[in-house]
Write an enzyme that holds these catalytic residues in place. Sequence first.
Site, PDB file in Angstrom:
ATOM      1  N   GLU A 209       4.804   0.410   6.240  1.00 20.90           N
ATOM      2  CA  GLU A 209       4.803  -0.799   5.392  1.00 20.90           C
ATOM      3  C   GLU A 209       6.068  -0.777   4.542  1.00 20.90           C
ATOM      4  O   GLU A 209       6.018  -0.929   3.319  1.00 20.90           O
ATOM      5  CB  GLU A 209       3.552  -0.814   4.510  1.00 20.90           C
ATOM      6  CG  GLU A 209       2.258  -0.668   5.301  1.00 20.90           C
ATOM      7  CD  GLU A 209       0.988  -0.612   4.435  1.00 20.90           C
ATOM      8  OE1 GLU A 209       1.050  -0.025   3.350  1.00 20.90           O
ATOM      9  OE2 GLU A 209      -0.028  -1.180   4.852  1.00 20.90           O
TER      10      GLU A 209
ATOM     11  N   CYS B 189      -6.357  -4.540  -0.670  1.00 20.87           N
ATOM     12  CA  CYS B 189      -5.456  -4.586  -1.818  1.00 20.87           C
ATOM     13  C   CYS B 189      -4.909  -5.987  -2.086  1.00 20.87           C
ATOM     14  O   CYS B 189      -4.692  -6.367  -3.228  1.00 20.87           O
ATOM     15  CB  CYS B 189      -4.312  -3.597  -1.653  1.00 20.87           C
ATOM     16  SG  CYS B 189      -3.254  -3.895  -0.254  1.00 20.87           S
TER      17      CYS B 189
END
Lengths: 661, 661
Positions: free
Chosen positions: A329, A424
Amino acid sequence: MKITENTEKWRKVSYKSVKIHDPFWSNYRSMVRDEVIPYQWEAINDRVEGASPSHALQNYRIAAGEAEGAFYGYIFQDSDVTKWLEAVAYSLHADPNAELEKLADETIDLLGKAQQPDGYLNTYFTIQKQDQRWTNERDNHETYCAGHLIEAAVAYFETTGKRRLLDIACKLADHIDSVFGEEQGKLRGYPGHQEIELALMKLYSATGQERYLKLCQFFIDERGQEPHYFKLEAEKRAEKRGRESLLREGYYSLYKNNYEYNQAHLPVREQLVATGHAVRAVYMYTAMADLAGATNDTALLESCKRLWENVTQKQMYLTGGIGSNHDGEAFSFDYDLPSDTAYTETCASIGLIFWAQSMLHLEPDSKYADVIERALYNGTISGMGLDGKSFFYVNPLEVWPAACKRPDKRHVKPSRQKWFGCACCPPNLARLIASLGSYIYSQNEHTVYVHQYIGSETTLKVAGQNVSLSQQANFPWEETVDINVTPEREEAFTIAVRIPDWCDDAAIKVNGQAIAPDSLQFHKGYAAITRIWHTGDQIALKFPMAIKRLYAHPEVRANAGKVALQRGPVVYCLEEADNGAALSHISLPEQARLAAHFKPDLLGGIVVIEGQALRSELSDSSPRLYESRKRSEQSFTFRAIPYYAWANRGEGEMAVWVRES
Amino acid sequence: MKITENTEKWRKVSYKSVKIHDPFWSNYRSMVRDEVIPYQWEAINDRVEGASPSHALQNYRIAAGEAEGAFYGYIFQDSDVTKWLEAVAYSLHADPNAELEKLADETIDLLGKAQQPDGYLNTYFTIQKQDQRWTNERDNHETYCAGHLIEAAVAYFETTGKRRLLDIACKLADHIDSVFGEEQGKLRGYPGHQEIELALMKLYSATGQERYLKLCQFFIDERGQEPHYFKLEAEKRAEKRGRESLLREGYYSLYKNNYEYNQAHLPVREQLVATGHAVRAVYMYTAMADLAGATNDTALLESCKRLWENVTQKQMYLTGGIGSNHDGEAFSFDYDLPSDTAYTETCASIGLIFWAQSMLHLEPDSKYADVIERALYNGTISGMGLDGKSFFYVNPLEVWPAACKRPDKRHVKPSRQKWFGCACCPPNLARLIASLGSYIYSQNEHTVYVHQYIGSETTLKVAGQNVSLSQQANFPWEETVDINVTPEREEAFTIAVRIPDWCDDAAIKVNGQAIAPDSLQFHKGYAAITRIWHTGDQIALKFPMAIKRLYAHPEVRANAGKVALQRGPVVYCLEEADNGAALSHISLPEQARLAAHFKPDLLGGIVVIEGQALRSELSDSSPRLYESRKRSEQSFTFRAIPYYAWANRGEGEMAVWVRES
């Protein structure tokens, strides 16, 4: 060297001082209030049918001794509860809700019961790994969870004035302060997932306790020093837990020896380019900026500025998305910005806004507010469906749904997901949108900066008196913004309005008149109007929203020969729903006339861009894979919609960058 | 239904009958003889400095009881030795070499000593896992290694007439036949990596023993049947070896429940599209075609034809590369052919040639020979550097060296590698090039087919007599091919010459005269010349090699708006060495005049294509990542070189598909 060109510090304007009444954003804020926060409450209570249980509140109950059972979930599961609390805190300010506040208070009580006598609070370790507290900062997210708790505590205290969660947070922070530090007997460690650093700066700000600033400073300064803490820590674990356990850990711990992933490969002041996990990076850069401001640390500020230029001029997508690599990521290398494999996590764009906000409060430069605007209207809200119930974690700039089954594109989802195992992004969006009021203004003693054009009311202390500002705007669709100024008494002060980077011919009038040259100054992207303000004065701004054709820097190989459209702050895309499949076969002639129209019934009301484009003939009798005949092209009317609104009409192709012919 | 439209079977023409004297290929054949085979011998003897040891021959010595020690290497390490033997076999025919033959004979003796009394021969299991023989066909490569041994044995027998290795192979095949089959007490399994199937068809052909054909047929027919063998086998292992061992195995066994990877998700006759690991697939399709021909199995032939259309019209790169996914070295879905992440393993292109050859011998249709030609001049030899000492495993169609550090492009190497840990491609290239003679002709009783234009001599039995054919060609550079025909006596028969798919205006003369229409027939891409042939007759062929601009099917989104260049069978590319960096900023105007020139001193002597192209201005004062100003374009003279010759001048960008303007 001074941090700003003004000896005064720029002051943030809290979300508490600003009441938003903006057509565009009020809708998002309602979705957060009516959909996201309630859904998230159901989720952390394991009441969402069909979803795998979160167990997040149950973990707290078990840790508090109120229930039996084992921990369940990610090692950072606790933060789902505190992120919910933080979003609730902001939302309660805009929309007081006694029932919701009661749920929050009860949840806070539970957190208090789960806190250990020494201040420690993390259910995973309390329930099942008491002896492994603080043994693996690299992977264990203990400080990450603490950071989210602290952020929630500060927000809840600010909105409600209640100290219960703030006390829990201080006790936890004090415990962490007793564990980490330079002093003999303390661990010289720092977070594997940065987050507590920025939270500690907020806690310092809320409490005035310098030890929180010092702890943040320790974490920032210690990071990446040799001998490397993550390595020392891993060696210690091996002694304690044996080789087999370490091997098993190896399978689960990504990037265990790649400290770039955690931005721990070098001391932060020596980091020249953004690298590694994008959310970790921007959370850390935010704390670095806050710390630089609080301590007048010019070297640290220079690091922040250098990293800012790298991120925004070499590693940022047009949408304000950052982190182009799925694996990790993570940031990639300069100018590596492929559209179709982009990771561009929603949370990373949100973190970029946090960082920009911190930079902006050190030095009012429109480049920071421009990036906030870009991310707000594009790469952040693209993460939430128009129903407020479906989400993207990954925000690519080009999607071919069939290709999402390729192993190297499996991270790209062609349709929005209900919720996530690792949840998240939705709560992060919730807290951003609920705290939107804090991004509109900043000020110092004699100047008010208007950074964002969002319909709102505020009253600020300027030039020794209360000045009320009422902003009427209909961004991102309409070009005009009116700001009514109401001082308590006639007084000279400055109102500086941002000229957006996308706007070529901004017009500024006060009370219908052009402004005298000597009372208007342009500085770092702002037009500063200095005059004696009277009750009833009105600033009328006009920011023409011409349709812009944008081109990427030539080093961005992915966009060679391609053009993107932007109008005002909104980046556009083509969707299959409007233009048919095989979008790559569409090209936009360089001279094509483009027109913008507001469509009130489309996708919640949007401005679309339409015009003539070319499309290669698709269907014909030849199935040959390669042939020397070039297929003919036909003209057709294309339609582009705002990027943020894509994927609200079923699965289909999407592209931001279109070939130019 | 008949398999071919002719009741006669098409006969292969062995490499043994053909003597090659072709400027282009003789060079490659010398490299194989002088570089690849000797280097590989050093490698399997662990004598290559700086390379990690192969241990392949040492494993055989240990298994034979001639040395002490443990097995080292991949589970399929044995095949490195047998692949070397196979390449040696073909090479010995073209270039007899007593010393090399002695090394081969000694190696064969060693293999014989390592063979177990029951015929089993696999050093990994013999040395350290005696009890685990035949317990995991899915992963263990036992039949794969056996297949390569059998192929080597057949080739060595054919070249040298020596039976030693053939006897070893038969004993091994007989052992395998005693283990697998429908009969009570045998395993109903089949290979996890197909290879032995095509080898068994060769063994059947060499020995006439029908049991080898039957065993191949069993493997082909049993594949993908339910209950699924790989699943049953895994369950059995769990009983035998316990849960922990199975879990550990899970980490190492990729795709363990994804039977598409091994083309075992369905019975082969029900497989409609090519899927999974590309090399496994084409090795299996080759065996399917051979089996269909040998057994007149029309249903199986239909499967082969269906898969052929899928692979060559929906999943093949312009270079003859197949397998676009890195993950699994696998086929993707129809029309998913990205240039920059292409896997396109050298071995997969070689396997495609094997399959095409088998299809061609069932039915002379130029589409098969065209694909052989495409793969030969492009996607296979691109795997070997012009020094014969450096190799590509992966053959992408676009490379930006900086991007090769991206996690999703790490498989793409910007420069050729010395050798590989998993050294399958170099020896596979060696055997292809060394056996090239077998791809030029095929025949039946009254017809000779000329499939490839490669300078060579052969004598074939046609119409009851020996007919010598002498072919003079300088492909891929020159357009003319002369074939001198020398029959023993004047007799009527047919010579059918392939009209390449890239050629629009082929001219055919016999003895300088155009051919009378009644003695020339066109059928499935061949021009068949039927006449009474005399000694001294000459066929003069001219295949104009116009520079072709090629376009991909519109469903290939990766190539939208792009063009590729081909001249004759050679696909071209642009390299940074000739055109500077940032190749994506070059576009080729649709009307650009292109010219071909032979450059004797460039890259071993190549025809280059040159012309005027446009390039966006690259360097300027603006570092802005996005801006509304379009950069100007300038005209420049570009140069394209043959794709196979790329990456021989240091590291740089490369692109086959170029934007068209």
